[in-house]
Design an enzyme around this catalytic site. Sequence first.
Site, mmCIF file in Angstrom:
data_model
loop_
_atom_site.group_PDB
_atom_site.id
_atom_site.type_symbol
_atom_site.label_atom_id
_atom_site.label_comp_id
_atom_site.label_asym_id
_atom_site.label_seq_id
_atom_site.Cartn_x
_atom_site.Cartn_y
_atom_site.Cartn_z
ATOM 1 N N SER A 58 0.837 -1.208 0.000
ATOM 2 C CA SER A 58 0.000 0.000 0.000
ATOM 3 C C SER A 58 0.866 1.249 0.000
ATOM 4 O O SER A 58 2.009 1.225 0.449
ATOM 5 C CB SER A 58 -0.888 0.018 1.244
ATOM 6 O OG SER A 58 -1.545 -1.203 1.407
HETATM 7 N N1 SAH Z 1 0.229 -4.655 4.190
HETATM 8 C C1 SAH Z 1 0.701 -5.342 3.036
HETATM 9 C C2 SAH Z 1 -0.264 -5.165 1.897
HETATM 10 C C3 SAH Z 1 -0.373 -6.377 1.050
HETATM 11 S S1 SAH Z 1 -1.702 -6.364 -0.109
HETATM 12 C C4 SAH Z 1 2.109 -4.886 2.707
HETATM 13 O O1 SAH Z 1 2.621 -4.024 3.425
HETATM 14 O O2 SAH Z 1 2.706 -5.398 1.785
HETATM 15 C C5 SAH Z 1 -2.928 -7.288 0.735
HETATM 16 C C6 SAH Z 1 -2.613 -8.714 1.016
HETATM 17 O O3 SAH Z 1 -3.806 -9.310 1.537
HETATM 18 C C7 SAH Z 1 -2.212 -9.562 -0.172
HETATM 19 O O4 SAH Z 1 -0.957 -10.107 0.061
HETATM 20 C C8 SAH Z 1 -3.286 -10.657 -0.236
HETATM 21 O O5 SAH Z 1 -2.791 -11.921 -0.607
HETATM 22 C C9 SAH Z 1 -3.785 -10.668 1.199
HETATM 23 N N2 SAH Z 1 -5.109 -11.254 1.412
HETATM 24 C C10 SAH Z 1 -6.240 -11.136 0.665
HETATM 25 N N3 SAH Z 1 -7.250 -11.835 1.223
HETATM 26 C C11 SAH Z 1 -6.739 -12.418 2.347
HETATM 27 C C12 SAH Z 1 -7.276 -13.281 3.346
HETATM 28 N N4 SAH Z 1 -8.546 -13.723 3.330
HETATM 29 N N5 SAH Z 1 -6.454 -13.678 4.350
HETATM 30 C C13 SAH Z 1 -5.163 -13.267 4.407
HETATM 31 N N6 SAH Z 1 -4.608 -12.464 3.500
HETATM 32 C C14 SAH Z 1 -5.383 -12.042 2.481
#
Ligand code: SAH
Length: 219
Positions: A66
């Site tokens: 993000s």
């Molecule tokens: N805070 C993270 C943002 C990653 S994007 C960073 O700093 O990189 C959001 C993430 O949520 C993705 O990696 C995706 O795979 C994950 N995601 C989506 N649905 C999910 C779920 N049900 N349980 C766990 N992770 C999930």
Amino acid sequence: MPSGLGLDSSAVRQAMVARLAAQGLSEPAALQALAAVERHRFVDSALVNQAYEDTSLPIGLGQTISKPSVVARMLELLLQGRSRPLGRVLEIGTGCGYQSALLARLAREVYSLERLRALHEQARDKLRPWRLHNVHLILGDGMLGYPKGAPYDAIISAAGGESVPQAWLDQLALGGRLVAPVALVPGRQTLVVIDRTEQGCVQTVLEAVHFVPLKSGLA
Ligand code: SAH
């Protein structure tokens, strides 16, 4: 890299924080964490030069880290008006682990769930050098929350569905706060804050945001 000029220099992070503060982000603890954690260590080597721009970046498997202003905003919402420091925090979507590293500085214990094994493992490798003993990375479906760590003072999601999973509300402590992107209208995500009070859950709908979809199951 010449010292003081490269990405290892804290000056680049201080400059990023100054830009965030100029945008109105003002929670001191959140800004301090953003000034401390080296975001360039969490992105692909081809993208390091963009690491301190206010932009989301690809982290593989169609997912993104993000943008700093959104991370700062969500952390600010979690910390706002609290009289005590954060105890246990649940993070949905570890991704590259950047926000987990920030949360490690703001909360006593961080439970971070990721559904994609490759990203979970990558985050584990990235975070290892910091020896963050209060961060617990878990391969799991965040839609179910993580009952073992509950109740949580804060729940923060980096992925958005059409509603807030009931498990998150069930695992939120009294006095706790949840911040998540939710598409209350299909295709239009907004940041939603839910406070658990003596009278029940109180929802506040904030600005429009763009997060990757919340998906169920592991992959
Ligand atoms: N805070 C993270 C943002 C990653 S994007 C960073 O700093 O990189 C959001 C993430 O949520 C993705 O990696 C995706 O795979 C994950 N995601 C989506 N649905 C999910 C779920 N049900 N349980 C766990 N992770 C999930």
